[in-house]
Design a protein around this motif. Structure first.
Motif, PDB file in Angstrom:
ATOM      1  N   GLU A  49       0.813  -1.437   0.192  1.00 36.18           N
ATOM      2  CA  GLU A  49       0.146  -0.132   0.156  1.00 36.18           C
ATOM      3  C   GLU A  49       0.397   1.282   0.180  1.00 36.18           C
ATOM      4  O   GLU A  49       0.844   2.569  -0.664  1.00 36.18           O
ATOM      5  CB  GLU A  49      -1.038   0.168   1.467  1.00 36.18           C
ATOM      6  N   GLN A  50       1.702   1.370   0.957  1.00 34.20           N
ATOM      7  CA  GLN A  50       2.602   2.013   0.539  1.00 34.20           C
ATOM      8  C   GLN A  50       3.518   2.924  -0.798  1.00 34.20           C
ATOM      9  O   GLN A  50       3.461   3.827  -1.018  1.00 34.20           O
ATOM     10  CB  GLN A  50       3.957   2.443   2.057  1.00 34.20           C
ATOM     11  N   ILE A  51       3.949   1.490  -1.400  1.00 35.14           N
ATOM     12  CA  ILE A  51       4.560   1.596  -2.735  1.00 35.14           C
ATOM     13  C   ILE A  51       3.473   2.276  -3.466  1.00 35.14           C
ATOM     14  O   ILE A  51       3.984   2.679  -4.521  1.00 35.14           O
ATOM     15  CB  ILE A  51       4.965   0.564  -2.423  1.00 35.14           C
ATOM     16  N   ARG A  52       2.453   1.384  -3.635  1.00 36.26           N
ATOM     17  CA  ARG A  52       1.494   1.876  -4.735  1.00 36.26           C
ATOM     18  C   ARG A  52       1.114   3.293  -4.330  1.00 36.26           C
ATOM     19  O   ARG A  52       1.097   4.324  -5.388  1.00 36.26           O
ATOM     20  CB  ARG A  52       0.043   1.433  -4.271  1.00 36.26           C
ATOM     21  N   GLY A  53       0.706   4.093  -2.883  1.00 38.26           N
ATOM     22  CA  GLY A  53       0.435   5.397  -2.700  1.00 38.26           C
ATOM     23  C   GLY A  53       2.016   5.652  -2.424  1.00 38.26           C
ATOM     24  O   GLY A  53       1.774   7.185  -3.601  1.00 38.26           O
ATOM     25  N   LYS A  54       3.060   5.911  -2.885  1.00 40.03           N
ATOM     26  CA  LYS A  54       4.911   6.341  -3.582  1.00 40.03           C
ATOM     27  C   LYS A  54       4.345   6.653  -5.091  1.00 40.03           C
ATOM     28  O   LYS A  54       4.634   7.530  -5.700  1.00 40.03           O
ATOM     29  CB  LYS A  54       5.521   5.344  -3.029  1.00 40.03           C
ATOM     30  N   MET A  55       4.086   5.208  -5.131  1.00 40.13           N
ATOM     31  CA  MET A  55       3.707   5.625  -7.433  1.00 40.13           C
ATOM     32  C   MET A  55       2.689   6.241  -7.638  1.00 40.13           C
ATOM     33  O   MET A  55       3.077   7.041  -8.585  1.00 40.13           O
ATOM     34  CB  MET A  55       3.909   4.347  -7.357  1.00 40.13           C
ATOM     35  N   GLU A  56       2.156   6.271  -6.703  1.00 39.60           N
ATOM     36  CA  GLU A  56       0.262   7.506  -7.575  1.00 39.60           C
ATOM     37  C   GLU A  56       0.699   8.614  -6.730  1.00 39.60           C
ATOM     38  O   GLU A  56       0.709   9.991  -7.764  1.00 39.60           O
ATOM     39  CB  GLU A  56      -0.474   6.703  -6.486  1.00 39.60           C
ATOM     40  N   GLU A  57       1.343   9.147  -6.139  1.00 34.15           N
ATOM     41  CA  GLU A  57       2.215  10.313  -5.870  1.00 34.15           C
ATOM     42  C   GLU A  57       3.543  10.817  -7.104  1.00 34.15           C
ATOM     43  O   GLU A  57       3.592  12.057  -7.966  1.00 34.15           O
ATOM     44  CB  GLU A  57       3.612  10.559  -4.098  1.00 34.15           C
ATOM     45  N   LEU A  58       4.319   9.577  -7.164  1.00 26.92           N
ATOM     46  CA  LEU A  58       5.243   9.697  -8.286  1.00 26.92           C
ATOM     47  C   LEU A  58       4.592  10.421  -9.759  1.00 26.92           C
ATOM     48  O   LEU A  58       4.841  10.962 -10.026  1.00 26.92           O
ATOM     49  CB  LEU A  58       5.883   8.760  -7.862  1.00 26.92           C
ATOM     50  N   ARG A  59       3.920   8.919 -10.101  1.00 27.20           N
ATOM     51  CA  ARG A  59       3.126   9.585 -11.008  1.00 27.20           C
ATOM     52  C   ARG A  59       2.219  11.182 -11.600  1.00 27.20           C
ATOM     53  O   ARG A  59       2.478  11.623 -12.317  1.00 27.20           O
ATOM     54  CB  ARG A  59       1.946   8.814 -11.245  1.00 27.20           C
ATOM     55  N   ILE A  60       1.529  11.541 -10.494  1.00 28.63           N
ATOM     56  CA  ILE A  60       1.517  13.296 -10.361  1.00 28.63           C
ATOM     57  C   ILE A  60       1.811  14.194  -9.910  1.00 28.63           C
ATOM     58  O   ILE A  60       2.015  14.608 -10.927  1.00 28.63           O
ATOM     59  CB  ILE A  60       0.625  13.058  -9.087  1.00 28.63           C
ATOM     60  N   GLN A  61       3.461  14.021  -9.220  1.00 23.10           N
ATOM     61  CA  GLN A  61       4.382  14.234  -9.304  1.00 23.10           C
ATOM     62  C   GLN A  61       4.862  15.049 -10.977  1.00 23.10           C
ATOM     63  O   GLN A  61       5.175  15.746 -11.529  1.00 23.10           O
ATOM     64  CB  GLN A  61       5.983  14.346  -8.853  1.00 23.10           C
TER      65      GLN A  61
ATOM     66  N   LEU B 172       5.586  17.488 -16.521  1.00 25.55           N
ATOM     67  CA  LEU B 172       5.138  17.063 -17.528  1.00 25.55           C
ATOM     68  C   LEU B 172       4.508  18.701 -18.011  1.00 25.55           C
ATOM     69  O   LEU B 172       4.748  19.648 -19.586  1.00 25.55           O
ATOM     70  CB  LEU B 172       4.884  16.035 -18.143  1.00 25.55           C
ATOM     71  N   GLU B 173       3.421  18.909 -17.413  1.00 24.41           N
ATOM     72  CA  GLU B 173       2.767  20.240 -17.703  1.00 24.41           C
ATOM     73  C   GLU B 173       3.146  21.640 -17.253  1.00 24.41           C
ATOM     74  O   GLU B 173       3.080  21.916 -18.524  1.00 24.41           O
ATOM     75  CB  GLU B 173       1.542  19.900 -16.608  1.00 24.41           C
ATOM     76  N   ARG B 174       4.370  21.287 -16.428  1.00 25.18           N
ATOM     77  CA  ARG B 174       5.339  22.739 -16.140  1.00 25.18           C
ATOM     78  C   ARG B 174       6.362  22.713 -17.151  1.00 25.18           C
ATOM     79  O   ARG B 174       6.318  24.386 -17.832  1.00 25.18           O
ATOM     80  CB  ARG B 174       5.926  22.715 -14.626  1.00 25.18           C
ATOM     81  N   ARG B 175       6.883  21.801 -17.822  1.00 24.10           N
ATOM     82  CA  ARG B 175       7.024  21.597 -18.794  1.00 24.10           C
ATOM     83  C   ARG B 175       6.397  22.419 -19.952  1.00 24.10           C
ATOM     84  O   ARG B 175       6.948  23.100 -20.841  1.00 24.10           O
ATOM     85  CB  ARG B 175       8.582  20.288 -18.723  1.00 24.10           C
ATOM     86  N   GLU B 176       6.154  21.901 -20.517  1.00 21.41           N
ATOM     87  CA  GLU B 176       4.679  22.314 -21.297  1.00 21.41           C
ATOM     88  C   GLU B 176       4.840  24.010 -21.452  1.00 21.41           C
ATOM     89  O   GLU B 176       4.677  24.443 -23.033  1.00 21.41           O
ATOM     90  CB  GLU B 176       4.029  21.581 -21.491  1.00 21.41           C
ATOM     91  N   GLU B 177       4.106  23.914 -20.766  1.00 17.13           N
ATOM     92  CA  GLU B 177       4.107  26.042 -20.096  1.00 17.13           C
ATOM     93  C   GLU B 177       5.636  26.677 -20.370  1.00 17.13           C
ATOM     94  O   GLU B 177       5.422  27.076 -20.751  1.00 17.13           O
ATOM     95  CB  GLU B 177       3.289  25.629 -18.647  1.00 17.13           C
TER      96      GLU B 177
END
Length: 147
Positions: free
Chosen positions: A35-47, A52-57
């Motif tokens: 669960e911790q790994i899934r949470g961390k992976m989700e956090e990393l995906r969001i980051q 990516l969005e900031r880079r495009e901006e």
């Protein structure tokens, strides 16, 4: 012997219970870690998505800045070209005026030379006439004395 067997069975049962508890704890720990790994992976995906969005901006801003720089460079080049043409017109006009002034001066000098030549010719004629003792005819009226 039966007692001993009973003790061994009791110990074995305790060991099975301990193993089962240990296995349950491991499974719980593994589930928590998963669960911790899934949470961390989700956090990393969001980051990563935000990155990516900031880079495009930033790329868009850079593209806009480059376009503005290109437009400014073109405007400056046009301004330089217009100034160059304006200066060429001024130089051409100054050259035209200088040529006109030079021609006027040459004309005035020629007129001066012609006038001097005419004056010298007239002086020579007067000398020739003076040598011949020429006296111009007087066209004055005769005066009669009335007393």
């Amino acid at each position: 012997l039966e007692e001993r067997e009973e003790q061994i069975r009791g110990k074995m049962e305790e060991l099975r219970i301990q193993q089962a508890e240990s296995l349950e704890r491991r499974e719980e720990l593994l589930e928590e870690r998963e669960e911790q790994i899934r949470g961390k992976m989700e956090e990393l995906r969001i980051q990563q998505a935000e990155s990516l969005e900031r880079r495009e901006e930033l790329l868009h801003e850079l593209e806009m800045a480059n376009q503005m720089t290109a437009r400014e460079t073109q405007r400056q080049a046009k301004d330089r070209e217009a100034r160059k043409r304006e200066l060429e017109v001024q130089v051409t006009e100054r050259q035209r005026r200088a040529d006109e002034s030079r021609r006027e001066l040459e004309r005035e000098m020629l007129e001066q030379e012609l006038a001097e030549a005419e004056y010298e010719r007239m002086l020579r004629e007067e000398e020739v006439l003076a040598e011949r003792k020429y006296r111009p005819k007087s066209h004055a009226r005769r005066t009669v004395a009335w007393n």
